[in-house]
Design an enzyme around this catalytic site. Structure first.
Site, PDB file in Angstrom:
ATOM      1  N   HIS A  57      -1.131  -6.279   3.219  1.00 20.50           N
ATOM      2  CA  HIS A  57      -0.808  -5.649   4.509  1.00 20.50           C
ATOM      3  C   HIS A  57      -0.973  -4.140   4.420  1.00 20.50           C
ATOM      4  CE1 HIS A  57       2.965  -6.048   2.206  1.00 20.50           C
ATOM      5  NE2 HIS A  57       3.436  -5.005   2.858  1.00 20.50           N
ATOM      6  N   HIS A  91       0.562  -0.816   6.008  1.00 24.81           N
ATOM      7  CA  HIS A  91       1.603  -0.203   6.820  1.00 24.81           C
ATOM      8  C   HIS A  91       0.953   0.896   7.649  1.00 24.81           C
ATOM      9  CE1 HIS A  91       5.169  -1.709   4.498  1.00 24.81           C
ATOM     10  NE2 HIS A  91       4.283  -1.761   3.516  1.00 24.81           N
TER      11      HIS A  91
END
Ligand SMILES: [Zn+2]
Length: 156
Positions: free
Chosen positions: A116, A118
């Site tokens: 992922h 951020h």
């Protein structure tokens, strides 16, 4: 070009099989989340414990722990999307800039072992300040996600 033949395995104590992975559960709607964007390959949703208002996680839908588990095309697509979404996120919360943070492995403080990015909006008034994770209600999250979604739509 695929990234094959990587010798070292990156350690993460949060390693999980896809069926037990928190982000895979979000993707499959087995866990609730405030979704900001979704297409066939990627999804973006608000962080449940944000460093700032609008803190969003952009993920590939295909389970992989680190960017080493992704092809270069997939990595490119992930960051392209994060860059596009960052404009809507910054605009929705009236921020002055943003951070991309992408952690790979336990040593990098990766908390969920599913790749992922951020995207963390920041304001000039926060410059140089340490950012703590905040709590946010699911109602606030949904309102915010809606704002980001409509900003993104208006930019298309
Ligand atoms: Zn996963």
């Amino acid at each position: 070009m695929e990234q094959q033949g990587v010798a070292k395995k990156i350690f993460n104590s949060a390693s999980a099989r896809p069926e037990d992975c928190v982000f895979c559960k979000i993707i499959e709607r087995r866990l609730p989340s405030a979704i900001v964007y979704e297409d066939s390959d990627y999804i973006a949703f608000l962080d449940k414990a944000p460093f700032s208002e609008g803190h969003t996680l952009v993920c590939p839908k295909k389970h992989g722990e680190t960017v080493w588990d992704m092809s270069e095309n997939e990595i490119g697509g992930l960051f392209k999307l994060a860059a596009r979404l960052s404009k809507a996120i910054v605009s929705a919360v009236n921020a002055d800039g943003f951070r991309f943070v992408q952690n790979n492995g336990e040593a990098a403080n990766q908390v969920v072992a599913h790749v992922h990015v951020h995207t963390i909006p920041v304001k000039l008034s926060d410059k140089g300040k340490w950012m703590d994770r905040k709590t946010i209600s699911s109602q606030e999250m949904e309102t915010l996600a809606q704002r980001i979604r409509s900003e993104f739509k208006s930019m298309l």
